[in-house]
Design a protein around this motif. Structure first.
Motif, PDB file in Angstrom:
ATOM      1  N   ARG A 117       6.255  -2.039  98.985  1.00 24.31           N
ATOM      2  CA  ARG A 117       6.909  -1.036  98.151  1.00 24.31           C
ATOM      3  C   ARG A 117       8.404  -0.926  98.469  1.00 24.31           C
ATOM      4  O   ARG A 117       9.227  -0.789  97.580  1.00 24.31           O
ATOM      5  CB  ARG A 117       6.232   0.328  98.372  1.00 24.31           C
ATOM      6  CG  ARG A 117       6.641   1.401  97.385  1.00 24.31           C
ATOM      7  CD  ARG A 117       5.911   2.694  97.664  1.00 24.31           C
ATOM      8  NE  ARG A 117       4.492   2.617  97.362  1.00 24.31           N
ATOM      9  CZ  ARG A 117       3.979   2.745  96.135  1.00 24.31           C
ATOM     10  NH1 ARG A 117       4.781   2.968  95.118  1.00 24.31           N
ATOM     11  NH2 ARG A 117       2.693   2.667  95.939  1.00 24.31           N
ATOM     12  N   SER A 133      10.449  -4.078  90.825  1.00 18.37           N
ATOM     13  CA  SER A 133       9.571  -3.439  89.852  1.00 18.37           C
ATOM     14  C   SER A 133       9.022  -4.434  88.836  1.00 18.37           C
ATOM     15  O   SER A 133       8.124  -4.113  88.075  1.00 18.37           O
ATOM     16  CB  SER A 133      10.317  -2.318  89.131  1.00 18.37           C
ATOM     17  OG  SER A 133      11.449  -2.866  88.490  1.00 18.37           O
ATOM     18  N   VAL A 179       2.664  -2.575  96.370  1.00 21.22           N
ATOM     19  CA  VAL A 179       2.432  -2.350  94.943  1.00 21.22           C
ATOM     20  C   VAL A 179       2.090  -3.666  94.250  1.00 21.22           C
ATOM     21  O   VAL A 179       2.552  -4.737  94.638  1.00 21.22           O
ATOM     22  CB  VAL A 179       3.676  -1.739  94.250  1.00 21.22           C
ATOM     23  CG1 VAL A 179       3.811  -0.289  94.612  1.00 21.22           C
ATOM     24  CG2 VAL A 179       4.926  -2.516  94.586  1.00 21.22           C
TER      25      VAL A 179
END
Lengths: 338, 410
Positions: free
Chosen positions: A131, A136, A213
């Motif tokens: 993370r 992203s 993530v």
């Protein structure tokens, strides 16, 4: 000297001779165990528990086949295989059946001479990053170091994805999921990429799963399914219809809880045919009449296997998604038992 | 009365094939030969039958298909669109690279340790004994994995080198030791004469070799002058100039300059990236084989009679000169034959690269290519042929060297 040449030649021949063509079904019955190829350890799909007993979603399929053929879900010899060794193990006859998150592709089916006998998990390739890397999107990964299991379709997808997006990366080839996990956690690679289900399963075993993530991009179709050698149609039928029996059982509401009751006979002829109280489906496959009943009792129907091993109530926490029944908007569908 | 006896007729009976020593050895050889041929026939036939049972054929057409996968360490141009053949070549070059680096370092370590192990200094000789026994008696695979694990687990990540990170580069900010490998400055050519960097390096290598030959020529002339006049002409400046000037001019013309690695994005860019897999494999192979070579060197030195060093000492040679001029040249004769097999071992052991994901020929041709194309038989045969050719080449070259250093017996 002459002797050693001869012995050497015979050893090589022995290695080449492994593939026995006909009658895997008879071989398995005669042997009394099913040799099933699985991963070297991917929690939720196939991994030994604390007592050394293999469990997981793919293991469930193996046990169902063993139960259908031999009547005993524990009559399975699990053979851990890596991405690189799995196909040789199957082609050479070392294993009878491969249930190892293997993607069904054209070249594997046609060129590598295997027979995929269904899809037990519809997946796609994803990326996992720490993370705090602050990434992203997979398109931000220019120049990143990527851990990748060699000998997989993900390796090829990865090359295609980075090439088509015109960004560079540094591949770190690794053999097993455990190795990848260690490298990834040590920071020797920025990204770990494999099937999204595998990423979720791997992340679930981390000390702090929240620190990692999964990126939103799913860059490929990965229909994962069990496979057998090409050319042995009886055996392919047995494994194909065992998987279909698990799926049909879910569709018809046959569970490991109510199967004893239902197998006494019901009003639904399809359930009766499935459980062997009506018709001769078992004999047509060369199996006992209660083959499907045994398969379902081994670990439950498809839905039960899913929920128990990788479903939302497990640490892996995968939603059914594409793997819901066709009646509920998913892709899991079995031809009728007729 | 005379009796005429015919000489006994040379009649041949079948039993002679076994009981007559004249024929027995031939019989045995023929039978053995037939068995070998039958064995080979069975082997080939079995392979063909099993291939057809699997529905596979035997051809090398897959080598021209696009490989589809990427390779991190490439000494020649390669993309995922290149052919499997190209991927195999990249792998072969990687194997050659680690084998060459390994042989050089193992020899250096081996000679050094072998000599030191005979040292009269108790601490030094014991330390070397510990090294030799430690590395010789633990499997190579463990050393490879151990070194790899140390590199990945204990070194800082590249992002720790960013501003505010707690790691810093060494040697005047030019070398970075990270858990993905070591980044060192590289030499790049602004305007190389030839297309690829590899060709440019080859060019420099050729020029360097030519210079070395020129230097030998100069030395030879100096020797001749010394022979005839007794005075050796001063040639050190000629030699130095020959060594430096041509290469220097070439480098200048090519616009060679140092490129310092710096952190950009996820990783370091520029410079040379020595990956952990290469370093682990290289160091482990060298240390492991070096231990064996040390023993070979020690045995070679011990094989030289003590009288040789005593004679050298009597002539007033210092111990280091005795070693270099008297002992080692003679010891070489004992050392080289077993050294060849150590080089072969090291080269073949480099296929343990699989343990750390080093992309050698086993990983490309014998790994991913086989896996993606399903051509196990062809791939393994090609790989075996490659290792065979490589090993025979190494032993051939070393045998030439051995013949030159051998005692000339007449």
């Amino acid at each position: 000297m002459k002797n050693s040449v001869l012995l050497g030649a015979m050893t090589v021949a022995g290695l080449a001779a492994g593939a026995a063509a006909a009658g895997t079904l008879d071989d398995v019955k005669a042997r009394g165990t099913l040799n099933c190829g699985v991963t070297t350890g991917l929690v939720g799909f196939a991994a030994p528990d604390a007592n050394g007993v293999w469990e997981g979603f793919d293991v469930g399929v193996c046990r169902a086949v063993a139960a259908a053929v031999l009547g005993d879900p524990n009559a399975v010899e699990f053979v851990p295989t890596t991405g690189q060794t799995r196909f040789t193990a199957l082609a050479s006859g070392e294993i009878d059946f491969l249930a190892r998150n293997t993607t069904w592709t054209f070249s594997r089916d046609v060129d590598l001479k295997f027979e995929f006998t269904g899809v037990n998990y519809y997946d796609g390739q994803g990326f996992m990053v720490p993370r705090d890397l602050g990434v992203s999107s997979a398109k931000d990964l220019d120049g990143a170091t990527v851990c990748i299991q060699t000998g997989t379709t993900t390796e090829l997808n990865l090359a295609d994805f980075f090439r088509s997006n015109n960004i560079s990366y540094e591949p770190v080839p690794i053999e097993t999921n455990a190795e990848a996990q260690q490298q990834y956690l040590a920071g020797a690679c920025d990204v770990y990429t494999t099937d999204a289900s595998g990423l979720a399963a791997t992340r679930a075993t981390f000390e702090a799963p929240g620190d990692h993530v999964l990126l939103p991009e799913i860059i490929s179709k990965e229909p994962l399914g069990p496979l057998v050698r090409h050319g042995d149609n009886e055996w392919a039928d047995v494994t194909r219809w065992t998987l279909n029996a698990l799926i049909t059982a879910e569709e018809l509401g046959v569970t490991s809880a109510n199967i004893a009751e239902l197998s006494a006979g019901t009003d639904n002829p399809e359930i009766n045919r499935l459980l062997g109280t009506e018709g001769e489906l078992g004999a047509m496959l060369g199996l006992e009449a209660d083959w499907a009943k045994n398969a379902i009792m081994a670990g439950g129907n498809y839905g039960e296997l899913f929920e128990k091993n990788i479903g939302e109530n497990t640490p892996i926490g995968l939603a059914r998604g594409l793997n819901a029944m066709w009646t509920e908007g998913g892709l899991i569908y079995s031809p009728p038992f007729r | 009365m005379t009796t005429l006896t015919d000489p006994p007729k040379a009649s041949f009976r079948l039993s002679q094939l076994i009981y007559d020593t004249r024929y027995r050895s031939i019989t045995i050889q023929v039978i053995a030969m037939i068995l070998v041929v039958l064995g080979l026939y069975w082997l080939v036939n079995n392979t063909i039958q099993n291939l057809s049972a699997l529905g596979k054929d035997f051809n090398f057409g897959f080598l021209t298909q696009p490989a589809g996968y990427d390779i991190n360490q490439r000494l020649v141009e390669y993309t995922s669109q290149s052919t499997h053949m190209r991927a195999a070549i990249v792998g072969i070059l990687n194997t050659l690279l680690v084998a060459f680096l390994g042989c050089v370092l193992a020899t250096v370590i081996g000679v050094f340790v072998g000599v030191l192990r005979l040292s009269k200094n108790w601490v030094v000789s014991r330390l070397m004994a510990v090294y030799v026994e430690g590395f010789r008696n633990v499997p190579l695979l463990l050393w490879i994995i151990a070194i790899f694990a140390i590199m990945t687990e204990s070194m800082p990540q590249p992002r720790d080198f960013k501003v505010g990170g707690d790691a810093s580069m060494l040697l005047g900010d030019s070398v970075a030791v990270t858990n993905r490998g070591v980044y060192v400055p590289g030499i790049v050519f602004e305007n190389g004469f030839l297309g690829s960097p590899l060709m440019n390096w080859l060019l420099i290598g050729v020029v360097l070799i030519a210079c070395v030959f020129a230097i030998r020529l100069v030395r030879g002339r100096a020797d001749a002058v010394q022979e005839s006049t007794g005075v050796r002409p001063t040639t050190w400046y000629q030699q130095l100039a020959l060594l430096i000037v041509p290469t220097g001019v070439l480098l200048f013309l090519m616009g060679a300059h140092l490129q310092i690695p710096y952190i950009k994005g996820f990783n370091f860019t520029d410079g040379i990236h020595l990956r952990n897999s290469l370093i682990a494999l290289w160091i482990a192979l060298s240390l492991y084989t070096g231990a064996f070579i040390a023993e070979i060197v020690r045995s070679g030195i011990l094989a030289i009679s003590k009288g040789q060093s005593e004679a050298a000492a009597a002539l007033g040679l210092r111990p280091s000169r005795t070693m270099n001029l008297v002992i080692l040249p003679q010891a070489m004769r004992v050392i080289i034959p077993p050294l060849i097999s150590q080089y072969l071992n090291l080269t073949k052991n480099s296929s343990l690269a699989i343990a750390v994901g080093y992309m050698d020929v086993r990983a490309t041709l014998g790994g991913i290519t086989i896996n993606q194309t399903g051509r196990e038989l062809e791939g393994i045969l090609l790989m075996a042929a490659f290792y065979l050719v490589l090993s025979l080449t190494i032993s051939g070259v070393m045998n030439v060297y051995n013949n030159r250093t051998q005692l000339q017996e007449r």
